[in-house]
Design a protein around this motif. Sequence first.
Motif, short mmCIF file in Angstrom:
data_model
loop_
_atom_site.label_atom_id
_atom_site.label_comp_id
_atom_site.label_asym_id
_atom_site.label_seq_id
_atom_site.Cartn_x
_atom_site.Cartn_y
_atom_site.Cartn_z
N THR A 1 6.93 -17.62 3.14
CA THR A 1 6.08 -16.87 2.89
C THR A 1 4.64 -17.76 2.73
OG1 THR A 1 7.48 -15.09 1.65
CG2 THR A 1 4.85 -15.33 0.96
N LEU A 2 4.72 -18.96 1.77
CA LEU A 2 3.44 -19.72 1.50
C LEU A 2 3.18 -20.46 2.90
CD1 LEU A 2 4.59 -21.37 -1.94
CD2 LEU A 2 3.43 -19.08 -1.42
N ARG A 3 4.02 -20.40 3.99
CA ARG A 3 3.61 -20.92 5.25
C ARG A 3 2.99 -19.80 6.06
NH1 ARG A 3 8.57 -24.97 6.85
NH2 ARG A 3 8.57 -26.31 5.01
N ILE B 1 3.52 -10.29 3.20
CA ILE B 1 3.49 -10.61 1.68
C ILE B 1 2.46 -11.61 1.42
CG2 ILE B 1 5.01 -11.58 -0.14
CD1 ILE B 1 7.19 -10.17 1.53
N LEU B 2 2.31 -12.90 2.17
CA LEU B 2 1.18 -13.66 1.74
C LEU B 2 -0.18 -13.10 1.83
CD1 LEU B 2 0.39 -16.54 0.99
CD2 LEU B 2 0.49 -17.02 3.48
N SER B 3 -0.38 -12.24 2.77
CA SER B 3 -1.68 -11.55 3.04
C SER B 3 -1.85 -10.62 1.75
CB SER B 3 -1.79 -10.52 4.24
OG SER B 3 -1.73 -11.49 5.27
N ARG B 4 -0.79 -9.96 1.16
CA ARG B 4 -0.90 -9.16 -0.14
C ARG B 4 -1.28 -10.15 -1.26
NH1 ARG B 4 1.15 -4.57 -2.53
NH2 ARG B 4 0.48 -4.84 -4.77
N GLY B 5 -0.90 -11.23 -1.36
CA GLY B 5 -1.25 -12.15 -2.56
C GLY B 5 -2.77 -12.63 -2.41
N LEU B 6 -3.17 -13.06 -0.93
CA LEU B 6 -4.66 -13.19 -0.67
C LEU B 6 -5.44 -12.16 -1.06
CD1 LEU B 6 -3.83 -15.49 2.32
CD2 LEU B 6 -4.58 -16.34 0.21
N LEU B 7 -4.93 -10.90 -0.83
CA LEU B 7 -5.91 -9.81 -0.71
C LEU B 7 -6.20 -9.44 -2.10
CD1 LEU B 7 -7.18 -7.49 1.00
CD2 LEU B 7 -5.28 -5.92 0.38
N ASP B 8 -5.21 -9.50 -3.03
CA ASP B 8 -5.38 -9.23 -4.46
C ASP B 8 -6.12 -10.14 -5.13
OD1 ASP B 8 -3.56 -7.10 -4.08
OD2 ASP B 8 -2.27 -7.47 -5.72
N MET B 9 -6.48 -11.45 -4.35
CA MET B 9 -7.62 -12.12 -5.17
C MET B 9 -8.77 -11.78 -5.19
SD MET B 9 -6.55 -16.03 -3.54
CE MET B 9 -5.03 -17.00 -4.11
N PHE B 10 -9.08 -10.63 -4.49
CA PHE B 10 -10.57 -9.86 -4.45
C PHE B 10 -10.75 -9.27 -5.82
CE2 PHE B 10 -11.44 -11.61 -0.35
CZ PHE B 10 -12.59 -11.36 -0.02
N PHE B 11 -9.61 -8.77 -6.31
CA PHE B 11 -9.70 -8.05 -7.62
C PHE B 11 -10.37 -8.96 -8.43
CE2 PHE B 11 -5.86 -5.50 -6.24
CZ PHE B 11 -6.60 -4.09 -6.18
N LEU C 1 -0.87 -2.59 4.42
CA LEU C 1 -0.18 -3.87 3.93
C LEU C 1 0.93 -3.46 2.92
CD1 LEU C 1 -0.58 -6.58 4.38
CD2 LEU C 1 -2.19 -6.79 2.53
N ALA C 2 0.87 -2.14 2.37
CA ALA C 2 2.22 -2.01 1.66
C ALA C 2 3.14 -1.17 2.29
CB ALA C 2 1.57 -0.94 0.49
N ALA C 3 2.89 -0.48 3.38
CA ALA C 3 3.73 0.32 3.95
C ALA C 3 4.53 -0.47 4.92
CB ALA C 3 3.20 1.72 4.72
N LYS C 4 3.91 -1.29 5.90
CA LYS C 4 4.42 -2.22 6.97
C LYS C 4 5.76 -2.89 6.69
CE LYS C 4 4.53 -2.99 11.30
NZ LYS C 4 4.78 -1.85 12.42
N PRO C 5 5.56 -3.71 5.44
CA PRO C 5 6.68 -4.45 5.02
C PRO C 5 7.84 -3.67 4.75
CG PRO C 5 4.58 -5.22 4.07
CD PRO C 5 4.46 -3.91 4.59
N MET C 6 7.63 -2.36 3.82
CA MET C 6 8.63 -1.74 3.50
C MET C 6 9.40 -0.92 4.80
SD MET C 6 8.39 -2.40 0.53
CE MET C 6 9.86 -1.65 -0.23
#
Length: 481
Positions: free
Chosen positions: A287-289, A298-308, A405-410
């Motif tokens: 994931t980190l790669r 999942i990495l994109s989710r982590g990066l996206l949440d940085m904008f909060f 980004l939430a639906a596609k992984p599931m």
Amino acid sequence: MTATASTPLNSPRESIFRGAYLPTTFGLLSAILTCAFEQTAVTAVMPQITAELGGTSAYSLTFVIPLAFGIVGMVAAGLITDTRGVRTSMLLGAFIFGLGLVMAVVIPSMGWFVVARAIQGLGIGAVMVVVYAVIAQAYPSHLKPKVFAAFAAAWVVPSLVGPGIAGILTEAFSWHSVFLLALGVLIGAVTLLVKSLANVDANTKADQAALQERIELEQAGAVATSEIRPARVRSTGKSLTAAALLTAAVVCLNLVSQLPVGWSLILFVAAIAAVLYCVRPLVPANTLRGQAGLPRLILSRGLLDMFFAVEIYLPLMLAQAYHLGPTLTGMGLTAGGLTWFFGSSAQSRMGSRFSTPAVIRIGIALMATGGLIVLAAAGIELNWIVAAAGWGLSAAGMGFVYPRLAAKPMELCSKEETGFIGSALQVAGTTGMTLMISTAGMIQVIGAQYFPNYKFTALFATILLAAIPIALLWKPGTKEP
């Protein structure tokens, strides 16, 4: 759970608010509403709580602790969901959440209130993971984005009315009534979900039995080898240990800014290294790669949440640099909540026309443009409305990306791994948000000492950098996961 006989699959009339989906949808939205109200309402009444209980120094801990302990709840819920089913996991998560709410009502001191907040964080983390797992198991692929878009409204409504309701309840009764109201909504949500979650578990068990039979036939050579793979086996002890260590690292990361600058920088770097090390067992390999597929999402989710972090520090800039009061500051954040909802709604209506990489690129373009506007407002002291509008544009971009980004992984994971993937998404988001909030806090501390006139400029420029790796992960030519 499937569509009703009178509503064919993919029918235009098929809706998350009709037929067999109705109780599940309302139950999930009620659960989200409870979590969102608890967060917004507590923020509004926290000054009253600290004034009554004392312990003003613990003010920040009441927000950091639930976020940190939520990680353990997320991981535990993922494990329980994949082994015991969504019904057991939801009931346990809701019970822990409810226990924390009850404790907040009866606590005698700020110390015990912090403990209650930790228990609430455990429960909220668990509930959010189960919600994701239920969506993966109960809804077909074409309805998943619509469910996540509906969640945007469930988050926006408490942000609009939650503080006001909390204030009215506090003045009419006491701040304890805020937690009692949240408890009542939580009980209602669980009541709506109990039956439908039992049906979801029954369907999942049937699918698991069919999969096991297929695997046994393959092993016996009776049928050709298929592409279906069994769920990965995860170590419960290893996962929970990693979650506990990640929680400790997150708490340390949020507290190092209270130390002298020299020591805080050293411990800050060490805490970041610990966070990145501990998060690895809790997300898919590579994931980190940013490996293509689930790891990249999942990495994109982590990066996206940085904008909060923009939403966290924008009110501080409006108060300190523009000298605005709580009312105007709140209006700036409300605008962001509304544009988030509009972005999510747009995704649910037209998102199917675009591939996942295209959706993310559109969202990142809006987020980066809005971030540049906020940065310009901070750098050259434009009117505060410009800064609020910039955050509104960024929030619209985040709202547009989030459902996909939430639906596609599931959608990509097997039913046997919905708990793990739902947990990984939540853990990645929490980790990304914490890393950026803590980094912004360090910039605030250092900036106040060395470049006080440009500390917000440096802060928002740092947050804006999070858009770069997301854009690189989803550059033109990237294939659909």
